[in-house]
Design an enzyme around this catalytic site. Structure first.
Site, mmCIF file in Angstrom:
data_model
loop_
_atom_site.group_PDB
_atom_site.id
_atom_site.type_symbol
_atom_site.label_atom_id
_atom_site.label_comp_id
_atom_site.label_asym_id
_atom_site.label_seq_id
_atom_site.Cartn_x
_atom_site.Cartn_y
_atom_site.Cartn_z
ATOM 1 N N HIS A 2 -6.794 51.709 22.328
ATOM 2 C CA HIS A 2 -7.539 50.262 21.821
ATOM 3 C C HIS A 2 -8.873 49.772 20.156
ATOM 4 O O HIS A 2 -8.025 50.066 19.667
ATOM 5 C CB HIS A 2 -8.054 49.170 22.465
ATOM 6 N N ASP A 15 -2.625 48.445 24.204
ATOM 7 C CA ASP A 15 -2.980 48.666 22.382
ATOM 8 C C ASP A 15 -2.435 50.583 22.185
ATOM 9 O O ASP A 15 -2.762 51.109 23.110
ATOM 10 C CB ASP A 15 -4.088 49.191 21.741
ATOM 11 N N HIS A 41 -4.132 43.160 31.159
ATOM 12 C CA HIS A 41 -4.395 43.299 29.980
ATOM 13 C C HIS A 41 -4.922 44.549 29.933
ATOM 14 O O HIS A 41 -6.287 45.435 30.774
ATOM 15 C CB HIS A 41 -5.547 41.769 29.619
ATOM 16 N N GLU A 74 1.261 46.357 22.116
ATOM 17 C CA GLU A 74 0.093 45.719 19.984
ATOM 18 C C GLU A 74 0.052 46.643 19.610
ATOM 19 O O GLU A 74 -1.069 47.378 19.313
ATOM 20 C CB GLU A 74 -1.207 45.208 20.378
#
Length: 280
Positions: free
Chosen positions: A67, A54, A25, A137
């Site tokens: 992010h 992200d 992550h 993402e």
């Protein structure tokens, strides 16, 4: 890596079908500053099956791995990512906010403080000799709306990653909490598998295991799994996969292994990998 499912989803062979992928992550972000090249290099060295990032669009149209909507938390600057140009963002320090735990005599590692663009991360992935995945993402809402997915589709095409996933090759997935973004990506890159991210506010119509049209993977907040563990069974009963995030606590790793999730997304990929190996 094992076989590829019908929807292009990476999976292990039947003999190891209960062994989940371990996805780092924002890189190995417990140990290194999130979204920096150093964090991703460490995750690759630790053996992660995949990397998660992200992406946001800069004012001059570049996808960067950040992010938050604002740069304040993870850099020494201030402002909104979408209003800043790439050169401005690259001039910021993205690593000093996290304690380095390094000897003062050591030469500073620029990979620990530089902004990372999606193109740079994809280059790192493709240079990795073993197959590794990238879960990307797209962050919404944003002033650029669908331009984010259009730019992502272009970048993936430039790197030869917009086609169907192949066994033994690097793979990509697009993820979002936005149904519109997921549907948009399906139209732009129909061969790139998508993940619909859900948390506590998961729409009631999806709690029976259904997902938006054409989506075959649910990215589920581990807090939701604690309260509603049958989500995994319901998704699997419909032929879907479940990616659990963000799984750092040992008891949550154990829960994910018990429920049989297909991927564990964690800030601590090495610890999760050790737990997965011990559970075999």
């Amino acid at each position: 890596m094992g076989r590829v499912l019908d929807d292009g989803a990476p999976a292990h062979s039947a003999a190891t079908r209960h062994t989940p992928l371990v996805i780092a992550h924002r890189g190995s972000s417990q140990a290194e500053p999130e979204h920096t090249l150093k964090a991703y290099q460490r995750a690759i060295e630790e053996g992660a099956d995949g990397l998660e990032c992200d992406v946001r669009l800069t004012a001059d149209g570049h996808l960067v791995c950040v992010h938050d909507r604002r740069v304040n938390r993870t850099s020494n600057g201030r402002g909104i990512v979408s209003t800043l140009e790439l050169a401005e963002l690259e001039g910021l320090d993205w690593g000093s906010w996290k304690a380095a735990h390094e000897d003062d005599d050591e030469v500073p590692d620029r990979n620990r403080g530089q902004l990372l663009t999606l193109r740079a991360l994809l280059t790192t992935v493709l240079e990795t000799k073993r197959p590794i995945g990238l879960a990307i993402e797209t962050k919404h809402p944003t002033r650029y709306a669908g331009l984010v997915e259009r730019q992502l589709a272009k970048v993936l095409a430039d790197f030869g990653l917009a086609g169907p996933p192949e066994p033994g090759k690097h793979w990509v997935r697009m993820m979002s909490f936005s149904q519109l973004a997921v549907q948009r990506m399906r139209q732009l890159c129909p061969d790139v598998p998508t993940v619909y991210l859900v948390e506590d506010s998961m729409p009631l119509r999806f709690r029976d295991g259904s997902l938006p049209k054409g989506v075959h993977t649910a990215g589920v907040d581990v807090r939701l799994l604690r309260r509603h563990p049958r989500i995994v069974e319901r998704q699997h009963s419909r032929g879907h996969q479940v990616f659990a995030w963000t799984v750092d606590r040992p008891e949550d790793v154990d829960l994910c292994l018990e429920l049989g999730v297909d991927a564990i997304i964690s800030n601590r990929p090495r610890d999760v990998l050790d737990a997965v190996r011990s559970a075999r």
